[in-house]
Design an enzyme around this catalytic site. Structure first.
Site, short mmCIF file in Angstrom:
data_model
loop_
_atom_site.label_atom_id
_atom_site.label_comp_id
_atom_site.label_asym_id
_atom_site.label_seq_id
_atom_site.Cartn_x
_atom_site.Cartn_y
_atom_site.Cartn_z
N GLU A 16 3.62 -32.55 -43.93
CA GLU A 16 3.32 -33.62 -44.39
C GLU A 16 1.96 -33.75 -45.15
O GLU A 16 1.08 -33.04 -44.89
CB GLU A 16 3.31 -34.82 -43.35
N HIS A 34 5.07 -21.91 -37.59
CA HIS A 34 5.58 -23.51 -37.42
C HIS A 34 4.84 -24.17 -38.65
O HIS A 34 3.77 -23.71 -38.94
CB HIS A 34 4.79 -23.79 -35.95
N PHE A 66 13.58 -29.14 -38.77
CA PHE A 66 13.72 -30.28 -38.08
C PHE A 66 13.84 -31.58 -39.26
O PHE A 66 13.59 -31.37 -40.25
CB PHE A 66 12.21 -30.80 -37.39
N GLU A 85 8.48 -28.00 -29.83
CA GLU A 85 7.19 -28.12 -30.29
C GLU A 85 6.83 -26.64 -30.11
O GLU A 85 5.95 -26.19 -29.05
CB GLU A 85 6.19 -28.94 -29.37
N SER A 86 6.83 -25.72 -31.04
CA SER A 86 6.55 -24.28 -31.13
C SER A 86 7.36 -23.27 -30.42
O SER A 86 8.55 -23.48 -30.49
CB SER A 86 5.26 -24.22 -30.96
N CYS A 110 2.53 -27.57 -29.74
CA CYS A 110 1.70 -28.21 -30.53
C CYS A 110 1.87 -29.84 -30.35
O CYS A 110 2.45 -30.06 -29.24
CB CYS A 110 2.35 -28.08 -32.06
N SER A 163 10.38 -24.06 -37.72
CA SER A 163 9.81 -23.28 -36.80
C SER A 163 10.64 -21.92 -36.66
O SER A 163 11.77 -21.96 -37.32
CB SER A 163 9.69 -23.78 -35.40
N PHE A 173 1.26 -36.01 -37.30
CA PHE A 173 1.54 -35.33 -36.03
C PHE A 173 0.44 -33.84 -36.13
O PHE A 173 -0.15 -33.52 -37.10
CB PHE A 173 2.71 -34.33 -36.54
#
Length: 394
Positions: A262, A258, A239, A79-80, A94, A245, A19
């Site tokens: 991983e 954020h 998530f 996404e953000s 993102c 976030s 990601f």
């Protein structure tokens, strides 16, 4: 049949590798509407949820949580983040989002509210997976061309900058800026971190045996995020199976974090804007953020409008202690008397000493022109008490 900008750019597959944590950030500012057109002065805050969704859909993201106060509305996105003030919209996205495709719709909605365009600023770091980015984000030159189509007609013209050391291309900072006139005093911090400490990153995995947390609220507390600026009211979101976030609000001041935890492409970002620079010490704030993630590399970009007297400690280079070596320090004057300061850092072995910056307490460094300095700006305040001292949100 007329094609939209989104139709022209098409789509691209997501990265099969990992990601993309690095965000694209777009900030568009408007001037006051005529009194008869907006007697209550709500500006962009008068937009409905449906209207907001209409430009987020173009960027390929959705709202997952919301927190508002008297000064602005904040939204955590899939996404953000999105922040909507009466005269300013700030979107960070993102992954493989198509942020710039939202511009025509934002400008259309602002025109319907009789809000004249004042300025636009776009910024991002260097993508971890640049080949996975779709048009119009396949290169900075492509992005700058699109931005110039919309904002190049402003009085300053379009100005694109790539900041950093050419020998470390993965640490470059990309900025586009255009303005009609000088902006109101404001300081914005953008901080990007990679190579997160494994134990720190584990906090952001749900129900992990390695120290993960069961909820966003727990992640906020255990990580230390809640202590970065304790006065902030936080709206957080976790998530599945990992990732985090949050948006923070305090008066007109906002912050956002954020986290992509991983291993192999771990990343975290921190941003603070519209705060009173006299109430927060630059280097102290950065150290508090670093303690939450302990990255192997990070960068800080500080955008200043309002001059040295207003910016206080934020107009100097960051001092973060001996654990990190400053790789690069760059200053760039912006049209309208603004200043952008960019620094990148790498972790060093215990016992090594990071050299002190050669920058002085003003704008200038050796061989550089000094930026336009205005008189010290007044600080508009919302006072909140914490730990026995006043903290003022600008």
């Amino acid at each position: 049949m007329e094609m939209s900008l989104a139709d022209c750019w098409g789509s691209a597959p997501a990265s099969p590798i990992g990601f993309e944590g690095y965000e694209k950030r777009l900030e568009i500012t408007f001037s006051d509407a005529p009194v008869f057109a907006d007697p209550c002065g709500r500006g962009l805050r008068a937009l409905s949820r449906q209207q907001i969704d209409s430009f987020l859909d173009l960027a390929r993201c959705t709202i997952v949580s919301q927190l508002s106060n008297k000064q602005f509305d904040s939204y955590v996105l899939s996404e953000s983040s999105l922040f909507v003030y009466s005269h300013k919209v700030v979107i960070k996205t993102c992954g493989t989002t198509k942020l710039l495709l939202s511009i025509p719709r934002i400008l259309e909605l602002a025109a319907e509210l009789s809000l004249p365009l004042l300025s636009a600023k776009y910024s991002r770091g260097t993508f971890i997976f640049p080949g996975a980015q779709p048009a119009p984000h396949r290169s900075f030159s492509e992005e700058a061309s699109v931005l110039n189509d919309f904002f190049g007609g402003l009085k300053s013209g379009g100005n694109a900058y790539v900041m950093g050391d050419a020998f470390t291309p993965k640490k470059m900072w990309h900025v586009y800026y255009a303005t009609e006139e000088p902006e109101q005093p404001m300081v914005t911090l953008e901080m990007c971190m990679t190579g997160l400490d494994a134990r720190k990153a584990a906090v952001f995995f749900k129900n992990s045996a390695d120290g993960g947390c069961s909820s966003a609220k727990e992640m906020t507390k255990v990580s230390g995020i809640s202590a970065i600026i304790p006065e902030m009211e936080i709206c957080d979101f976790d998530f599945d199976p990992c990732g985090y976030s949050m948006n923070g609000v305090c008066g007109p001041a906002a912050s956002t974090i954020h986290v992509t935890p991983e291993e192999g492409f771990s990343y975290a970002s921190y941003e603070a804007m519209n705060f009173n620079p006299g109430s927060l010490v630059y280097s102290d704030l950065i150290k508090r953020v670093l303690s939450c993630f302990r990255p192997s590399d990070f960068s800080v970009a500080v955008t200043i409008f309002g001059g040295h007297g207003f910016a206080k400690s934020w107009a100097t280079s960051a001092e973060v202690g001996s654990s990190y070596l400053c790789d690069d320090v760059v200053q760039q004057e912006l049209p309208g008397g603004g200043l952008l300061m960019y620094q990148s850092f790498s972790a060093v072995a215990p016992g090594a000493v990071s050299p002190r910056s050669t920058l002085d307490d003003g704008w200038s460094s050796d061989g550089m022109e000094t930026a336009v300095q205005g008189e010290e700006a007044c600080v508009w305040g919302v006072k909140k008490k914490s730990a026995g001292k006043d903290v003022v949100a600008a």
